[in-house]
Write a protein that holds these residues in place. Structure first.
Motif, PDB file in Angstrom:
ATOM      1  N   HIS A 181       4.968   3.867  12.307  1.00 26.21           N
ATOM      2  CA  HIS A 181       4.629   3.950  10.883  1.00 26.21           C
ATOM      3  C   HIS A 181       4.639   2.592  10.180  1.00 26.21           C
ATOM      4  CE1 HIS A 181       8.707   5.345  11.945  1.00 26.21           C
ATOM      5  NE2 HIS A 181       9.090   4.381  11.125  1.00 26.21           N
ATOM      6  N   ALA A 182       5.560   1.709  10.558  1.00 24.01           N
ATOM      7  CA  ALA A 182       5.681   0.434   9.840  1.00 24.01           C
ATOM      8  C   ALA A 182       4.411  -0.402   9.935  1.00 24.01           C
ATOM      9  CB  ALA A 182       6.873  -0.355  10.382  1.00 24.01           C
ATOM     10  N   GLU A 183       3.627  -0.204  10.998  1.00 20.15           N
ATOM     11  CA  GLU A 183       2.398  -0.986  11.183  1.00 20.15           C
ATOM     12  C   GLU A 183       1.275  -0.548  10.252  1.00 20.15           C
ATOM     13  OE1 GLU A 183       1.364  -1.420  15.457  1.00 20.15           O
ATOM     14  OE2 GLU A 183       3.285  -0.439  15.837  1.00 20.15           O
ATOM     15  N   LEU A 184       1.454   0.570   9.573  1.00 19.83           N
ATOM     16  CA  LEU A 184       0.369   1.143   8.780  1.00 19.83           C
ATOM     17  C   LEU A 184       0.371   0.710   7.323  1.00 19.83           C
ATOM     18  CD1 LEU A 184       0.623   4.845  10.044  1.00 19.83           C
ATOM     19  CD2 LEU A 184      -1.233   3.252  10.536  1.00 19.83           C
ATOM     20  N   ILE A 185       1.509   0.235   6.848  1.00 21.15           N
ATOM     21  CA  ILE A 185       1.691   0.100   5.393  1.00 21.15           C
ATOM     22  C   ILE A 185       0.635  -0.800   4.763  1.00 21.15           C
ATOM     23  CG2 ILE A 185       3.248  -0.738   3.585  1.00 21.15           C
ATOM     24  CD1 ILE A 185       5.578   0.220   5.340  1.00 21.15           C
ATOM     25  N   GLY A 186       0.372  -1.953   5.365  1.00 19.73           N
ATOM     26  CA  GLY A 186      -0.597  -2.887   4.771  1.00 19.73           C
ATOM     27  C   GLY A 186      -1.982  -2.287   4.636  1.00 19.73           C
ATOM     28  N   ASP A 187      -2.484  -1.686   5.715  1.00 17.39           N
ATOM     29  CA  ASP A 187      -3.831  -1.107   5.684  1.00 17.39           C
ATOM     30  C   ASP A 187      -3.914   0.053   4.693  1.00 17.39           C
ATOM     31  OD1 ASP A 187      -4.790  -2.870   7.508  1.00 17.39           O
ATOM     32  OD2 ASP A 187      -4.743  -1.506   9.215  1.00 17.39           O
ATOM     33  N   LEU A 188      -2.889   0.905   4.674  1.00 19.27           N
ATOM     34  CA  LEU A 188      -2.923   2.048   3.757  1.00 19.27           C
ATOM     35  C   LEU A 188      -2.811   1.595   2.307  1.00 19.27           C
ATOM     36  CD1 LEU A 188      -0.756   4.659   5.710  1.00 19.27           C
ATOM     37  CD2 LEU A 188      -3.222   4.751   5.268  1.00 19.27           C
ATOM     38  N   ALA A 189      -2.022   0.563   2.045  1.00 22.75           N
ATOM     39  CA  ALA A 189      -1.931   0.036   0.679  1.00 22.75           C
ATOM     40  C   ALA A 189      -3.282  -0.494   0.221  1.00 22.75           C
ATOM     41  CB  ALA A 189      -0.867  -1.051   0.604  1.00 22.75           C
ATOM     42  N   MET A 190      -3.983  -1.197   1.124  1.00 19.09           N
ATOM     43  CA  MET A 190      -5.314  -1.718   0.792  1.00 19.09           C
ATOM     44  C   MET A 190      -6.286  -0.573   0.506  1.00 19.09           C
ATOM     45  SD  MET A 190      -7.888  -3.956   3.193  1.00 19.09           S
ATOM     46  CE  MET A 190      -8.149  -2.545   4.292  1.00 19.09           C
ATOM     47  N   MET A 191      -6.255   0.470   1.351  1.00 19.47           N
ATOM     48  CA  MET A 191      -7.195   1.572   1.183  1.00 19.47           C
ATOM     49  C   MET A 191      -6.894   2.401  -0.064  1.00 19.47           C
ATOM     50  SD  MET A 191      -9.490   1.299   3.505  1.00 19.47           S
ATOM     51  CE  MET A 191     -10.293   2.910   3.619  1.00 19.47           C
ATOM     52  N   THR A 192      -5.631   2.577  -0.429  1.00 14.81           N
ATOM     53  CA  THR A 192      -5.328   3.327  -1.654  1.00 14.81           C
ATOM     54  C   THR A 192      -5.724   2.535  -2.893  1.00 14.81           C
ATOM     55  OG1 THR A 192      -3.020   2.540  -1.499  1.00 14.81           O
ATOM     56  CG2 THR A 192      -3.492   4.756  -0.687  1.00 14.81           C
ATOM     57  N   ASP A 193      -5.692   1.206  -2.795  1.00 18.78           N
ATOM     58  CA  ASP A 193      -6.220   0.398  -3.904  1.00 18.78           C
ATOM     59  C   ASP A 193      -7.722   0.607  -4.041  1.00 18.78           C
ATOM     60  OD1 ASP A 193      -3.830  -0.681  -4.677  1.00 18.78           O
ATOM     61  OD2 ASP A 193      -4.057  -2.549  -3.557  1.00 18.78           O
ATOM     62  N   ARG A 194      -8.409   0.725  -2.909  1.00 19.31           N
ATOM     63  CA  ARG A 194      -9.859   0.907  -2.919  1.00 19.31           C
ATOM     64  C   ARG A 194     -10.239   2.311  -3.364  1.00 19.31           C
ATOM     65  NH1 ARG A 194     -12.645  -0.820   2.498  1.00 19.31           N
ATOM     66  NH2 ARG A 194     -11.827  -2.798   1.758  1.00 19.31           N
ATOM     67  N   TYR A 195      -9.417   3.294  -3.011  1.00 21.09           N
ATOM     68  CA  TYR A 195      -9.687   4.699  -3.363  1.00 21.09           C
ATOM     69  C   TYR A 195      -8.489   5.239  -4.143  1.00 21.09           C
ATOM     70  CZ  TYR A 195     -13.220   4.244   0.324  1.00 21.09           C
ATOM     71  OH  TYR A 195     -14.280   3.825   1.096  1.00 21.09           O
ATOM     72  N   PRO A 196      -8.365   4.876  -5.404  1.00 19.11           N
ATOM     73  CA  PRO A 196      -7.151   5.195  -6.165  1.00 19.11           C
ATOM     74  C   PRO A 196      -6.932   6.676  -6.438  1.00 19.11           C
ATOM     75  CG  PRO A 196      -8.829   4.227  -7.584  1.00 19.11           C
ATOM     76  CD  PRO A 196      -9.326   4.073  -6.187  1.00 19.11           C
ATOM     77  N   LEU A 197      -7.941   7.515  -6.220  1.00 19.69           N
ATOM     78  CA  LEU A 197      -7.787   8.952  -6.482  1.00 19.69           C
ATOM     79  C   LEU A 197      -7.857   9.777  -5.195  1.00 19.69           C
ATOM     80  CD1 LEU A 197     -10.073   9.258  -9.663  1.00 19.69           C
ATOM     81  CD2 LEU A 197      -7.604   8.872  -9.566  1.00 19.69           C
ATOM     82  N   GLN A 198      -7.878   9.119  -4.039  1.00 23.84           N
ATOM     83  CA  GLN A 198      -8.011   9.840  -2.775  1.00 23.84           C
ATOM     84  C   GLN A 198      -6.621  10.278  -2.288  1.00 23.84           C
ATOM     85  OE1 GLN A 198      -7.808  10.346   0.589  1.00 23.84           O
ATOM     86  NE2 GLN A 198      -9.487  11.797   0.333  1.00 23.84           N
ATOM     87  N   GLU A 199      -6.358  11.591  -2.399  1.00 29.17           N
ATOM     88  CA  GLU A 199      -4.996  12.089  -2.178  1.00 29.17           C
ATOM     89  C   GLU A 199      -4.520  11.912  -0.738  1.00 29.17           C
ATOM     90  OE1 GLU A 199      -3.996  15.941  -3.514  1.00 29.17           O
ATOM     91  OE2 GLU A 199      -4.185  15.430  -5.622  1.00 29.17           O
ATOM     92  N   ASN A 200      -5.390  12.134   0.239  1.00 22.63           N
ATOM     93  CA  ASN A 200      -4.920  12.094   1.618  1.00 22.63           C
ATOM     94  C   ASN A 200      -4.436  10.700   2.009  1.00 22.63           C
ATOM     95  OD1 ASN A 200      -4.550  13.973   3.810  1.00 22.63           O
ATOM     96  ND2 ASN A 200      -5.988  12.741   4.982  1.00 22.63           N
ATOM     97  N   LEU A 201      -5.156   9.668   1.562  1.00 23.28           N
ATOM     98  CA  LEU A 201      -4.714   8.308   1.838  1.00 23.28           C
ATOM     99  C   LEU A 201      -3.364   8.024   1.187  1.00 23.28           C
ATOM    100  CD1 LEU A 201      -8.047   6.308   1.435  1.00 23.28           C
ATOM    101  CD2 LEU A 201      -6.727   6.567   3.544  1.00 23.28           C
TER     102      LEU A 201
END
Length: 265
Positions: A181-201
């Motif tokens: 899980h620790a390897e995911l945080i950076g990519d997921l943070a970037m993607m939630t910034d790009r898709y601020p209303l996308q619940e699954n991300l």
């Protein structure tokens, strides 16, 4: 020969770039390249270039742009072998850019994604992570980042971006199942910034933060998403996301099990 659309536009022959500096010819070549080996109608080219307000005799203007592209192609080609008209050929209703032996990066991305999803369906998480990592590594930036795009290319860009989002989600699910899980945080943070209303991300980011011992940040991420949903759409987070939130608040031990993922919520 190289053609790439997942980032700044690349189209080279023998190390010579074919990408015009003028906006409209550049757009035409980008549309043909995005459909490498496939027919593109003159109607689609006109719609891409001018939308609902074409100039007089638009087909003739398109033909002029194609001639310019063929001249650039001819200048880059070796004296032996196919000529520019064979590689950028006219059909009854449009044009085809066909560069034998040339791969398109978006095709490679989708091939790797497809195999990654097949591996996930077989519960082969390790294999899936390798394939999905490779798929995401193909991207160099936004689709056709340095091309002014019209409605046709924008539709293709949205399709590819949506596929990319699906790959990020699937990759995260595979990593979570392996306890990475620790390897995911950076990519997921970037993607939630790009898709601020996308619940699954956001749900994946929240679960990943909690598993990484950063529950305060996980709860803050939930509050930020809730505020955005209420402000932008006038809705509350889904029941599934609220159940995840409540599970973090009570420190549910199931949350830290690698065998658990978002499917349990």
């Amino acid at each position: 020969m190289a053609v790439a659309v997942l980032g700044p536009f690349v189209a080279t022959v023998n190390g010579t770039s074919l990408v015009p500096s003028a906006a409209k010819p550049r757009q035409v070549l980008a549309l043909l390249a995005a459909n490498l080996g496939r027919h593109v109608s003159v109607t689609a080219i006109e719609r891409e270039l001018w939308g609902d307000t074409p100039p007089g005799r638009p087909a003739a203007v398109v033909q002029t742009y194609v001639k310019q592209l063929r001249r650039a192609l001819a200048a880059a080609l070796p004296s032996s072998g196919p000529d520019a008209k064979e590689l950028l050929c006219r059909t009854h209703t449009g044009y085809v850019l066909d560069l034998p032996g040339t791969g398109l990066d978006s095709h490679e991305f989708e091939r790797l994604a497809r195999h990654g999803w097949q591996a996930l369906a077989r519960d082969a998480a390790e294999e899936a992570t390798v394939l999905l990592d490779k798929a995401l590594a193909v991207w160099r930036g936004p689709v056709l980042a340095d091309v002014r795009t019209g409605t046709v290319l924008q539709t293709e860009a949205r399709r590819l971006e949506e596929t990319r989002r699906g790959v990020v989600e699937s990759r995260a699910a595979a990593y979570l199942s392996l306890g990475r899980h620790a390897e995911l945080i950076g990519d997921l943070a970037m993607m939630t910034d790009r898709y601020p209303l996308q619940e699954n991300l956001h749900a994946l980011l929240i679960l990943t933060l909690h598993r990484s011992g950063r529950s305060d940040e996980a709860l803050r991420a939930f509050r930020q998403l809730r505020a955005a949903l209420v402000s932008e759409l006038g809705i509350e987070p889904s029941q599934r996301l609220q159940r995840l939130h409540h599970a973090i608040l009570r420190d549910d031990p199931q949350l830290v099990s690698a065998a658990s993922d978002l499917a349990v919520f």
